[in-house]
Design a protein around this motif. Structure first.
Motif, PDB file in Angstrom:
ATOM      1  N   TYR A  93      -6.295   8.167 -16.629  1.00 27.65           N
ATOM      2  CA  TYR A  93      -6.231   8.346 -15.182  1.00 27.65           C
ATOM      3  C   TYR A  93      -4.818   8.003 -14.732  1.00 27.65           C
ATOM      4  CZ  TYR A  93     -11.392   8.168 -15.142  1.00 27.65           C
ATOM      5  OH  TYR A  93     -12.729   8.401 -15.363  1.00 27.65           O
ATOM      6  N   LEU A  94      -3.962   9.008 -14.615  1.00 23.96           N
ATOM      7  CA  LEU A  94      -2.589   8.777 -14.188  1.00 23.96           C
ATOM      8  C   LEU A  94      -2.503   8.804 -12.667  1.00 23.96           C
ATOM      9  CD1 LEU A  94      -0.646  11.010 -16.737  1.00 23.96           C
ATOM     10  CD2 LEU A  94      -1.075   8.545 -16.866  1.00 23.96           C
ATOM     11  N   ALA A  95      -1.800   7.845 -12.105  1.00 22.14           N
ATOM     12  CA  ALA A  95      -1.605   7.815 -10.658  1.00 22.14           C
ATOM     13  C   ALA A  95      -0.695   8.974 -10.245  1.00 22.14           C
ATOM     14  CB  ALA A  95      -0.983   6.483 -10.242  1.00 22.14           C
ATOM     15  N   ASP A  96      -0.890   9.466  -9.030  1.00 16.90           N
ATOM     16  CA  ASP A  96      -0.039  10.534  -8.510  1.00 16.90           C
ATOM     17  C   ASP A  96       1.421  10.108  -8.566  1.00 16.90           C
ATOM     18  OD1 ASP A  96      -2.234  12.074  -8.014  1.00 16.90           O
ATOM     19  OD2 ASP A  96      -2.366  11.555  -5.886  1.00 16.90           O
ATOM     20  N   GLY A  97       2.284  11.049  -8.966  1.00 20.30           N
ATOM     21  CA  GLY A  97       3.684  10.737  -9.188  1.00 20.30           C
ATOM     22  C   GLY A  97       4.377  10.066  -8.024  1.00 20.30           C
ATOM     23  N   TRP A 102     -10.089   3.339  -8.606  1.00 21.00           N
ATOM     24  CA  TRP A 102      -9.564   2.377  -7.630  1.00 21.00           C
ATOM     25  C   TRP A 102      -8.101   2.061  -7.933  1.00 21.00           C
ATOM     26  CZ3 TRP A 102      -7.509  -2.527  -8.229  1.00 21.00           C
ATOM     27  CH2 TRP A 102      -7.234  -3.214  -7.027  1.00 21.00           C
ATOM     28  N   PHE A 103      -7.764   1.851  -9.199  1.00 20.15           N
ATOM     29  CA  PHE A 103      -6.378   1.580  -9.557  1.00 20.15           C
ATOM     30  C   PHE A 103      -5.468   2.730  -9.119  1.00 20.15           C
ATOM     31  CE2 PHE A 103      -7.733  -1.738 -12.680  1.00 20.15           C
ATOM     32  CZ  PHE A 103      -6.836  -2.715 -12.302  1.00 20.15           C
ATOM     33  N   ASN A 104      -5.914   3.963  -9.335  1.00 22.17           N
ATOM     34  CA  ASN A 104      -5.110   5.111  -8.909  1.00 22.17           C
ATOM     35  C   ASN A 104      -4.837   5.088  -7.421  1.00 22.17           C
ATOM     36  OD1 ASN A 104      -6.274   7.776 -11.183  1.00 22.17           O
ATOM     37  ND2 ASN A 104      -5.042   5.962 -11.549  1.00 22.17           N
ATOM     38  N   SER A 105      -5.784   4.564  -6.641  1.00 19.40           N
ATOM     39  CA  SER A 105      -5.615   4.527  -5.185  1.00 19.40           C
ATOM     40  C   SER A 105      -4.492   3.592  -4.757  1.00 19.40           C
ATOM     41  CB  SER A 105      -6.928   4.118  -4.504  1.00 19.40           C
ATOM     42  OG  SER A 105      -7.177   2.726  -4.662  1.00 19.40           O
ATOM     43  N   ILE A 106      -4.102   2.653  -5.628  1.00 18.76           N
ATOM     44  CA  ILE A 106      -3.000   1.740  -5.297  1.00 18.76           C
ATOM     45  C   ILE A 106      -1.768   2.024  -6.162  1.00 18.76           C
ATOM     46  CG2 ILE A 106      -4.544  -0.070  -4.443  1.00 18.76           C
ATOM     47  CD1 ILE A 106      -4.008  -1.595  -7.087  1.00 18.76           C
ATOM     48  N   GLY A 107      -1.737   3.206  -6.773  1.00 18.20           N
ATOM     49  CA  GLY A 107      -0.549   3.627  -7.497  1.00 18.20           C
ATOM     50  C   GLY A 107      -0.410   3.113  -8.907  1.00 18.20           C
ATOM     51  N   VAL A 108      -1.507   2.634  -9.490  1.00 19.40           N
ATOM     52  CA  VAL A 108      -1.484   2.119 -10.861  1.00 19.40           C
ATOM     53  C   VAL A 108      -2.258   3.080 -11.761  1.00 19.40           C
ATOM     54  CG1 VAL A 108      -2.155   0.218 -12.389  1.00 19.40           C
ATOM     55  CG2 VAL A 108      -1.308  -0.266 -10.081  1.00 19.40           C
ATOM     56  N   LEU A 141      -6.865  -8.837  -5.871  1.00 20.73           N
ATOM     57  CA  LEU A 141      -6.163  -8.314  -7.040  1.00 20.73           C
ATOM     58  C   LEU A 141      -4.997  -7.421  -6.615  1.00 20.73           C
ATOM     59  CD1 LEU A 141      -5.731  -7.694 -10.021  1.00 20.73           C
ATOM     60  CD2 LEU A 141      -7.611  -6.028  -9.884  1.00 20.73           C
ATOM     61  N   LYS A 142      -5.231  -6.590  -5.617  1.00 25.87           N
ATOM     62  CA  LYS A 142      -4.169  -5.706  -5.121  1.00 25.87           C
ATOM     63  C   LYS A 142      -2.949  -6.514  -4.690  1.00 25.87           C
ATOM     64  CE  LYS A 142      -3.175  -2.499  -1.321  1.00 25.87           C
ATOM     65  NZ  LYS A 142      -3.744  -1.806  -0.131  1.00 25.87           N
ATOM     66  N   HIS A 143      -3.170  -7.590  -3.928  1.00 22.65           N
ATOM     67  CA  HIS A 143      -2.050  -8.416  -3.469  1.00 22.65           C
ATOM     68  C   HIS A 143      -1.342  -9.098  -4.638  1.00 22.65           C
ATOM     69  CE1 HIS A 143      -2.589  -7.727   0.775  1.00 22.65           C
ATOM     70  NE2 HIS A 143      -3.860  -8.084   0.711  1.00 22.65           N
ATOM     71  N   TRP A 144      -2.113  -9.532  -5.632  1.00 26.26           N
ATOM     72  CA  TRP A 144      -1.510 -10.156  -6.813  1.00 26.26           C
ATOM     73  C   TRP A 144      -0.626  -9.154  -7.541  1.00 26.26           C
ATOM     74  CZ3 TRP A 144      -2.048  -9.550 -12.246  1.00 26.26           C
ATOM     75  CH2 TRP A 144      -1.547 -10.615 -13.015  1.00 26.26           C
ATOM     76  N   LEU A 145      -1.099  -7.930  -7.690  1.00 22.43           N
ATOM     77  CA  LEU A 145      -0.314  -6.889  -8.366  1.00 22.43           C
ATOM     78  C   LEU A 145       0.954  -6.569  -7.581  1.00 22.43           C
ATOM     79  CD1 LEU A 145      -3.243  -4.536  -9.438  1.00 22.43           C
ATOM     80  CD2 LEU A 145      -1.757  -5.820 -10.985  1.00 22.43           C
ATOM     81  N   ILE A 146       0.826  -6.492  -6.237  1.00 25.59           N
ATOM     82  CA  ILE A 146       2.007  -6.219  -5.414  1.00 25.59           C
ATOM     83  C   ILE A 146       3.026  -7.341  -5.545  1.00 25.59           C
ATOM     84  CG2 ILE A 146       2.803  -6.043  -3.030  1.00 25.59           C
ATOM     85  CD1 ILE A 146       0.174  -4.575  -2.399  1.00 25.59           C
ATOM     86  N   ASN A 147       2.546  -8.586  -5.492  1.00 23.06           N
ATOM     87  CA  ASN A 147       3.453  -9.741  -5.569  1.00 23.06           C
ATOM     88  C   ASN A 147       4.149  -9.836  -6.923  1.00 23.06           C
ATOM     89  OD1 ASN A 147       2.901 -10.549  -2.943  1.00 23.06           O
ATOM     90  ND2 ASN A 147       1.250 -11.940  -3.568  1.00 23.06           N
ATOM     91  N   ASN A 148       3.512  -9.253  -7.949  1.00 24.19           N
ATOM     92  CA  ASN A 148       4.098  -9.267  -9.280  1.00 24.19           C
ATOM     93  C   ASN A 148       4.767  -7.939  -9.627  1.00 24.19           C
ATOM     94  OD1 ASN A 148       3.372 -11.904 -10.912  1.00 24.19           O
ATOM     95  ND2 ASN A 148       1.594 -11.431  -9.617  1.00 24.19           N
ATOM     96  N   ASN A 149       5.024  -7.135  -8.587  1.00 26.91           N
ATOM     97  CA  ASN A 149       5.759  -5.882  -8.735  1.00 26.91           C
ATOM     98  C   ASN A 149       5.049  -4.884  -9.656  1.00 26.91           C
ATOM     99  OD1 ASN A 149       7.968  -4.234  -8.050  1.00 26.91           O
ATOM    100  ND2 ASN A 149       9.088  -4.825  -9.909  1.00 26.91           N
ATOM    101  N   MET A 150       3.711  -4.914  -9.632  1.00 23.98           N
ATOM    102  CA  MET A 150       2.911  -3.995 -10.435  1.00 23.98           C
ATOM    103  C   MET A 150       2.282  -2.887  -9.597  1.00 23.98           C
ATOM    104  SD  MET A 150       3.234  -5.032 -13.524  1.00 23.98           S
ATOM    105  CE  MET A 150       3.835  -6.492 -14.372  1.00 23.98           C
ATOM    106  N   ALA A 151       2.279  -3.047  -8.290  1.00 28.28           N
ATOM    107  CA  ALA A 151       1.736  -2.026  -7.396  1.00 28.28           C
ATOM    108  C   ALA A 151       2.627  -1.967  -6.169  1.00 28.28           C
ATOM    109  CB  ALA A 151       0.292  -2.352  -6.997  1.00 28.28           C
ATOM    110  N   LYS A 152       2.636  -0.803  -5.517  1.00 29.80           N
ATOM    111  CA  LYS A 152       3.463  -0.647  -4.324  1.00 29.80           C
ATOM    112  C   LYS A 152       2.770  -1.284  -3.132  1.00 29.80           C
ATOM    113  CE  LYS A 152       5.951   3.491  -5.767  1.00 29.80           C
ATOM    114  NZ  LYS A 152       6.307   4.889  -5.436  1.00 29.80           N
TER     115      LYS A 152
END
Length: 314
Positions: free
Chosen positions: A74-78, A109-115, A303-314
């Motif tokens: 499941y690749l996130a949209d470019g 769900w991950f794809n929805s946040i760019g992961v 989880l979304k906020h943790w990923l954003i704070n760790n530069n893993m999600a936009k």
């Protein structure tokens, strides 16, 4: 010749599966065999056949007796992609995989946040198809990370932002990979299998009496287990300064996998100065996945906020 035929059969069955069960194909780009050639540590058993379970709408919900492990991509949209990705290990007590609730649904769900996400259908430990069942799932998880890292450029992913996620027994596999990523369990290329972060959702961590999930321990290690093997797969004991940062979720009222599994893992991470975050909820029980009512309902937002704070999600 037998192995090549098995791979061809795997590819053919994959095409049939995605033709008839479109709920996954609408979102996933492709399904890749983890082992395109010989599956290591395997025993040929013609009577051992994969079993799928369905819901009332005839959609696949679970799978057991996995012989040919795969990664569903499941690749996130470019334009939305952060470049980060995660390999998802569904739970099921090492006896089956809750592959929709703790796999495909989570990947979307991950794809929805760019992961980007990869659902790992890993082999479940069984003496009928494995020479050493204790290492079978770990072999698949190590190779899954290597497969994603190997194709990072092709998929426009950052090879240094590849994580592992696991639910319940899948959480045990994810934490095993996070601590035993350098364990030589098959002949591999010199490419790191270390995940860059781990996400552990109501995970089985320990094999210790009193806090382990007995079904998972029995399925992975058998009945009469040596002290050395119990220690090796009690993953809180294997943590060191190189263990990946972790995000953990657990409910206090979990009757299947005690919350102490996550607490002990967190404490050992802390002792080794490894960044970690644990959310403990009053209610939720076990296996709540996405969308069940309770104080745990909004864990994906955390989880979304943790990923954003760790530069893993936009």
């Amino acid at each position: 010749m037998i192995q090549k035929s098995g791979v061809k059969l795997f590819a053919y069955l994959t095409i049939l599966y995605f033709t008839f069960f479109g709920d996954v194909s609408l979102y996933a780009q492709e399904v890749l065999p983890v082992w395109p050639n010989a599956v290591p540590n395997s025993i040929q058993n013609k009577e051992y056949k994969e079993v799928l379970t369905y819901d009332d709408a005839n959609e696949v919900r679970g799978v057991s007796k996995v012989t040919y492990p795969s990664l569903t991509v499941y690749l996130a949209d470019g334009d939305k992609s952060s470049g980060a990705s995660v390999v998802i290990c569904p739970g099921g007590g090492y006896s089956h995989l809750a592959i929709y609730k703790e796999g495909y649904k989570v990947a979307k769900w991950f794809n929805s946040i760019g992961v980007s996400a990869f659902v790992l259908k890993y082999r479940l430990p069984d003496d009928l198809i494995m020479k050493d069942k204790s290492i079978g799932p770990l072999q698949d998880a190590q190779e899954a990370i290597r497969l994603v890292r190997r194709n990072a450029v092709k998929w426009k992913l950052d090879p240094n932002k590849i994580g592992i996620m696991g639910f319940s027994a899948g959480g045990h596999l994810a934490s095993t990979l996070s601590t035993l990523y350098s364990e030589k369990v098959y002949d591999s290329e010199p490419l790191s299998a270390r995940p860059d972060f781990s996400i552990l959702i109501y995970p089985v961590i320990s094999m210790e009496d009193g806090i382990t999930h007995k079904g998972s321990r029995k399925n992975l290690l058998g009945e009469n287990v040596s002290a050395d093997l119990l220690d090796k797969y009690s993953n809180e004991r294997q943590i060191d300064i190189n263990t990946p940062p972790a995000f953990l979720i657990h409910a206090v009222d979990d009757k299947a996998v005690p919350v102490e599994n996550s607490i002990n893992y967190l404490l050992r991470l802390k002792e080794n100065n490894v960044p970690a975050e644990l959310h403990i909820y009053e209610s939720g029980g076990h296996g709540f996945g996405l969308g069940r009512e309770g104080t745990n309902t909004y864990w994906p937002e955390s989880l979304k906020h943790w990923l954003i704070n760790n530069n893993m999600a936009k």
